[in-house]
Design an enzyme around this catalytic site. Structure first.
Site, short mmCIF file in Angstrom:
data_model
loop_
_atom_site.label_atom_id
_atom_site.label_comp_id
_atom_site.label_asym_id
_atom_site.label_seq_id
_atom_site.Cartn_x
_atom_site.Cartn_y
_atom_site.Cartn_z
N ASP A 107 0.92 -1.10 0.14
CA ASP A 107 -0.10 -0.08 0.12
C ASP A 107 0.70 1.22 -0.10
O ASP A 107 1.78 1.20 0.45
CB ASP A 107 -1.13 0.01 1.27
CG ASP A 107 -2.20 -0.85 1.05
OD1 ASP A 107 -2.49 -1.60 0.05
OD2 ASP A 107 -2.99 -0.58 1.98
N HIS B 217 3.69 -2.58 4.21
CA HIS B 217 3.86 -1.01 3.85
C HIS B 217 5.48 -0.68 3.96
O HIS B 217 5.86 -0.04 4.58
CB HIS B 217 3.31 -0.42 5.10
CG HIS B 217 2.02 -0.51 5.18
ND1 HIS B 217 1.41 -1.29 6.14
CD2 HIS B 217 0.75 0.27 4.77
CE1 HIS B 217 0.10 -1.40 6.23
NE2 HIS B 217 -0.12 -0.58 5.29
ZN LIG Z 1 -2.62 3.31 2.83
#
Ligand SMILES: [Zn+2]
Length: 235
Positions: free
Chosen positions: A53, A196
């Site tokens: 993400d 992430h």
């Molecule tokens: Zn995000």
């Protein structure tokens, strides 16, 4: 007096349950009011999907080299604003044949927002994704996984798929040395893993990615894009 207190108590309880329900609902990984939502896939094959993400950022190159090293295709949910800031990084992801998804333009939470706002956030980002040369289906992932009514309604009306996840080590621990264990404990055929590494200033998250690639490969898993994973759904 007694009935008054009982009534008040009941009202407080109902209000509490409503608030609690809304909160659970907004964050639910496996449920939304309208439209299609996928957080994992039913399959017997030993496959999982890695999803990243945010970004793209200057970490893109490092992530892509690791994926190349393990011959892995993954899915990147990119932020429109960030594509504008680093269009070259976004193009690199596309050139390597990975799947790109839409993670909104600003990464603001898409709750209590007008339908015009939601539409703009998603469609501006679609345009930016197409400008990178990507021509596949563009799935959607809500920022922070949050959605209530407006967002799912837009996605449903526009026949867009929402992709959530079934494993997110970052939500279990901040300790990079413990993240691999979280993934290993929970991985099963059809899992969608969320990482992430884009804003990581250290090399910790890149290290975690390599550990996951190495460990699951050793366990006999292969890594596919979300689209490929969905084709293996036996449900
Ligand atoms: Zn995000």
């Amino acid at each position: 007096m007694k009935t008054y207190i009982t009534r008040m108590m009941t009202m407080i309880m109902v209000l509490f349950l409503l608030l609690y329900g809304t909160y659970k609902w907004m964050n639910a990984r496996t449920f939304q009011v309208f439209g299609n939502l996928t957080s994992e896939v039913n399959t017997d094959k030993k496959v999982v999907a890695l999803t990243f993400d945010d970004g793209p950022t200057e970490n893109t190159g490092k992530i892509l080299s690791l994926l190349d090293k393990y011959k892995v295709k993954a899915t990147f949910f990119l932020i429109g604003e960030e594509i504008e800031r680093s269009p070259e990084e976004a193009k690199k992801i596309v050139e390597k044949g990975h799947q790109i998804g839409n993670h909104t333009y600003t990464h603001n939470r898409m709750i209590f927002k007008s339908s015009t706002y939601i539409k703009k956030e998603i469609e501006n980002t679609d345009e930016l994704i197409k400008e990178t040369g990507y021509d596949g289906e563009i799935d959607f992932r809500p920022p922070n996984g949050k959605k209530l009514i407006g967002l799912p309604y837009y996605l449903h009306k526009n026949d867009r798929e929402t992709i959530m996840w079934s494993i997110e080590p970052d939500s279990v621990t901040n300790d990079p040395s413990k993240k691999l264990a979280v993934v290993k404990e929970n991985a099963k055929p059809g899992s969608i893993i969320l990482l992430h590494p884009m804003y990581d200033k250290s090399v910790d998250e890149i290290q975690v990615l390599e550990e996951i690639l190495a460990a699951l490969t050793k366990e006999g898993y292969s890594f596919v894009t979300v689209n490929e994973l969905q084709k293996l759904n036996t449900k």
